[in-house]
Design a protein around this motif. Structure first.
Motif, mmCIF file in Angstrom:
data_model
loop_
_atom_site.group_PDB
_atom_site.id
_atom_site.type_symbol
_atom_site.label_atom_id
_atom_site.label_comp_id
_atom_site.label_asym_id
_atom_site.label_seq_id
_atom_site.Cartn_x
_atom_site.Cartn_y
_atom_site.Cartn_z
ATOM 1 N N MET A 1 139.548 38.278 146.935
ATOM 2 C CA MET A 1 140.223 39.599 146.504
ATOM 3 C C MET A 1 141.647 39.554 146.325
ATOM 4 N N LEU A 2 142.471 38.852 147.053
ATOM 5 C CA LEU A 2 143.651 38.812 147.189
ATOM 6 C C LEU A 2 144.472 38.547 145.754
ATOM 7 N N LEU B 1 145.317 46.516 152.019
ATOM 8 C CA LEU B 1 144.419 48.061 152.198
ATOM 9 C C LEU B 1 143.052 47.780 152.315
ATOM 10 N N PHE B 2 142.540 47.003 151.229
ATOM 11 C CA PHE B 2 141.253 46.551 151.569
ATOM 12 C C PHE B 2 140.858 45.903 152.621
ATOM 13 N N GLU B 3 141.525 44.956 152.936
ATOM 14 C CA GLU B 3 141.412 44.180 154.247
ATOM 15 C C GLU B 3 141.325 45.092 155.443
ATOM 16 N N THR B 4 141.997 46.150 155.303
ATOM 17 C CA THR B 4 142.196 46.844 156.442
ATOM 18 C C THR B 4 140.882 47.988 156.223
ATOM 19 N N ILE B 5 140.545 48.496 155.198
ATOM 20 C CA ILE B 5 139.254 49.186 155.115
ATOM 21 C C ILE B 5 138.153 48.483 155.760
ATOM 22 N N CYS B 6 138.184 47.017 155.613
ATOM 23 C CA CYS B 6 136.952 46.360 156.135
ATOM 24 C C CYS B 6 136.802 46.245 157.568
ATOM 25 N N GLU C 1 134.650 53.475 160.205
ATOM 26 C CA GLU C 1 133.560 54.175 159.064
ATOM 27 C C GLU C 1 133.153 53.344 157.941
ATOM 28 N N TYR C 2 133.675 51.897 158.016
ATOM 29 C CA TYR C 2 133.310 51.357 156.657
ATOM 30 C C TYR C 2 132.540 50.105 157.276
ATOM 31 N N GLY C 3 131.237 50.385 157.442
ATOM 32 C CA GLY C 3 130.347 49.414 158.093
ATOM 33 C C GLY C 3 130.010 48.082 157.133
ATOM 34 N N LEU C 4 130.203 48.401 156.002
ATOM 35 C CA LEU C 4 129.676 47.436 154.920
ATOM 36 C C LEU C 4 129.813 45.847 155.394
ATOM 37 N N THR C 5 131.111 45.636 155.497
ATOM 38 C CA THR C 5 131.810 44.262 155.711
ATOM 39 C C THR C 5 131.170 43.624 156.779
ATOM 40 N N LEU D 1 128.818 38.096 147.689
ATOM 41 C CA LEU D 1 128.455 38.875 148.768
ATOM 42 C C LEU D 1 129.327 40.286 148.866
ATOM 43 N N GLY D 2 129.166 40.898 149.908
ATOM 44 C CA GLY D 2 129.868 42.065 149.883
ATOM 45 C C GLY D 2 129.819 43.369 149.111
ATOM 46 N N SER D 3 128.627 43.423 148.431
ATOM 47 C CA SER D 3 128.200 44.303 147.367
ATOM 48 C C SER D 3 129.328 44.473 146.369
ATOM 49 N N THR D 4 129.782 43.301 145.799
ATOM 50 C CA THR D 4 130.857 43.446 144.708
ATOM 51 C C THR D 4 129.801 43.924 143.486
ATOM 52 N N ILE D 5 128.618 43.508 143.473
ATOM 53 C CA ILE D 5 127.930 43.870 142.181
ATOM 54 C C ILE D 5 127.823 45.464 142.141
ATOM 55 N N ALA E 1 132.662 56.486 154.843
ATOM 56 C CA ALA E 1 133.105 55.321 154.599
ATOM 57 C C ALA E 1 134.254 55.226 153.325
ATOM 58 N N TYR E 2 133.887 56.214 152.388
ATOM 59 C CA TYR E 2 135.060 56.191 151.378
ATOM 60 C C TYR E 2 136.156 57.353 151.486
ATOM 61 N N ASP E 3 135.945 57.972 152.564
ATOM 62 C CA ASP E 3 137.068 58.873 152.865
ATOM 63 C C ASP E 3 137.603 58.955 154.319
ATOM 64 N N VAL F 1 143.161 55.473 154.978
ATOM 65 C CA VAL F 1 143.420 54.044 154.579
ATOM 66 C C VAL F 1 142.706 53.782 152.975
ATOM 67 N N THR F 2 141.478 54.544 152.811
ATOM 68 C CA THR F 2 141.003 54.561 151.614
ATOM 69 C C THR F 2 141.718 55.375 150.402
ATOM 70 N N ALA F 3 142.178 56.459 150.897
ATOM 71 C CA ALA F 3 143.087 57.426 150.026
ATOM 72 C C ALA F 3 144.231 56.559 149.698
ATOM 73 N N GLU G 1 131.679 57.560 144.031
ATOM 74 C CA GLU G 1 132.660 57.226 142.971
ATOM 75 C C GLU G 1 134.107 57.906 143.883
ATOM 76 N N MET G 2 135.140 57.094 143.537
ATOM 77 C CA MET G 2 136.253 57.410 143.918
ATOM 78 C C MET G 2 137.125 58.117 142.631
ATOM 79 N N HIS G 3 137.937 59.232 142.910
ATOM 80 C CA HIS G 3 138.445 59.894 142.069
ATOM 81 C C HIS G 3 139.783 60.150 142.625
ATOM 82 N N SER H 1 133.397 53.015 141.162
ATOM 83 C CA SER H 1 131.978 53.306 141.277
ATOM 84 C C SER H 1 131.411 52.411 142.253
ATOM 85 N N SER H 2 130.819 52.870 143.350
ATOM 86 C CA SER H 2 130.033 51.866 144.368
ATOM 87 C C SER H 2 128.666 52.253 144.325
ATOM 88 N N HIS H 3 127.994 51.324 143.506
ATOM 89 C CA HIS H 3 126.412 51.725 143.282
ATOM 90 C C HIS H 3 125.676 51.217 144.829
HETATM 91 C C1 AVI Z 1 134.796 45.664 147.127
HETATM 92 N N1 AVI Z 1 133.815 46.799 147.035
HETATM 93 C C2 AVI Z 1 132.365 46.040 147.234
HETATM 94 C C3 AVI Z 1 134.375 48.022 147.839
HETATM 95 C C4 AVI Z 1 133.154 49.024 147.752
HETATM 96 O O1 AVI Z 1 132.577 49.590 148.723
HETATM 97 O O2 AVI Z 1 132.800 49.354 146.530
HETATM 98 C C5 AVI Z 1 135.592 48.559 147.679
HETATM 99 C C6 AVI Z 1 135.922 49.863 148.475
HETATM 100 N N2 AVI Z 1 136.178 50.954 147.719
HETATM 101 C C7 AVI Z 1 136.410 51.646 148.599
HETATM 102 N N3 AVI Z 1 136.370 51.303 149.743
HETATM 103 C C8 AVI Z 1 135.948 49.981 149.618
#
Ligand code: AVI
Length: 322
Positions: A1-2, A43-48, A52-56, A160-164, A205-207, A212-214, A251-253, A283-285
């Motif tokens: 992603m970098l 910033l995304f690496e930090t979100i991971c 609060e952001y358990g996805l990664t 991976l990582g739910s990029t879809i 997870a998105y706020d 950081v997400t802001a 959704e992020m706005h 959008s993060s479906h």
């Molecule tokens: C990269 N992608 C899967 C992240 C997501 O959760 O949709 C991007 C992200 N947006 C906000 N936080 C993380």
């Protein structure tokens, strides 16, 4: 992603995309792929790593725990292509498991040369694994990898990582269909999908409270200022994360906190924003695990197996090209 800032040849495309999104009738938009310049990627690496952001962590946990089982289900010989190399950390589990049975080529596909270099550094030392990076958009890179392979060889594609989830649902399925058209029957796709979960968790997870997400979201405006000479005043926008109930997505706005005018010279654009108007940036479906086999069938795959993380509902789905 970098990614660092765009080379000049891509700036006009950036300007055109910003112009198209901001002049859209109704809801104005900015494409989420532009969130990832050098600052946004950091910033995304930090979100991971945010609690609060358990996805990664869920994505990585599943790969660490089930790499052996995943690899057992793959044909042999097989090589690995990854769409978006990331830091390469999660991929290590799969490559180490495969290298126990065969010499393995790993092809990270990524438009950022910096990310490719970081990935080669992280994964280039594994015994019996050779890393060959492709600095190309996903499908172009995958086509090049597929064309270069031997007659009998199979491919495992990692997405991976739910990029879809960042694609609109129809566009996501179309992307899988195009990917399938490049593959041979028996080739595999390991698809990571974030699952629907408790609403409060999903919103946090998105706020995140540390903001950081802001910052990640607002940096998109800062990037447009830096690269397209715009005059967005970031203090006049507020990050907003919302759950779109009917589309099953976060959704992020960016909400304009006052009536304001913005000029974006490189896009040849002046816009007036109303107080409370939002710019939709991502959008993060989210998925239901039981819906994945249907999506696989509609796009030319069959779902061989799913591994689900219970701590943070997330699924690794092993799809086989039919
Ligand atoms: C990269 N992608 C899967 C992240 C997501 O959760 O949709 C991007 C992200 N947006 C906000 N936080 C993380």
């Amino acid at each position: 992603m970098l990614a660092s800032s765009l080379p000049v040849r891509h700036l006009s495309e950036f300007a055109a995309d910003v112009r198209a999104g901001l002049t859209k009738p109704g809801q104005r938009e900015l494409p989420s792929k532009y969130l990832y310049d050098e600052v946004g990627s950091a910033l995304f690496e930090t979100i991971c790593v945010l609690p609060e952001y358990g996805l990664t962590r869920a994505d990585a946990r599943l790969l660490q725990k089930y790499a052996g089982e995943i690899v057992e289900r793959l044909p042999s010989p097989i090589h690995v292509a990854e769409l978006g190399s990331g830091s390469g950390k999660k991929t290590r589990w799969i490559l180490e498991a495969l290298a126990q049975r065969q010499k393995t080529y790993y092809y990270p596909i990524e438009i950022s040369p910096y990310a490719l270099a970081a990935c080669a550094k992280e994964l280039g030392q594994i015994d019996l694994v050779s890393v060959v990076g492709y600095e190309q958009p996903y499908l172009e890179g995958l086509r090049a990898v597929a064309e270069g392979r031997e007659e009998q060889g199979h491919l495992l594609v990692l997405f991976l990582g739910s990029t879809i989830g960042n694609f609109d649902r129809d566009a996501g399925e179309e992307f899988l269909r195009e990917m399938r058209a490049i593959l041979r029957p028996g080739d595999a796709l390991l698809l990571g999908t974030d699952l629907e979960k408790d609403m409060a968790l999903q919103l946090l997870a998105y706020d995140d409270p540390a903001g950081v997400t802001a910052a990640f979201n607002l940096n998109l405006l800062a990037r447009i200022n830096r690269e397209l000479g715009a005059d967005f005043d970031l203090r006049c926008f507020r990050h907003e994360a919302r759950w779109n109930f009917s589309e099953r997505r976060m959704e992020m706005h960016l909400r304009s906190t006052q009536r304001q005018k913005v000029e974006i010279p490189a896009a040849g654009l002046r816009i007036s924003l109303d107080e409370d108007e939002t710019l939709w940036t991502e959008s993060s479906h989210k998925y239901k695990a039981e819906a994945i086999p249907g999506m696989a069938a509609r796009t030319g795959f069959r779902c061989e197996e799913q591994w689900i993380d219970r701590e943070w509902p997330f699924a690794q789905n092993l799809l086989i090209a039919r």
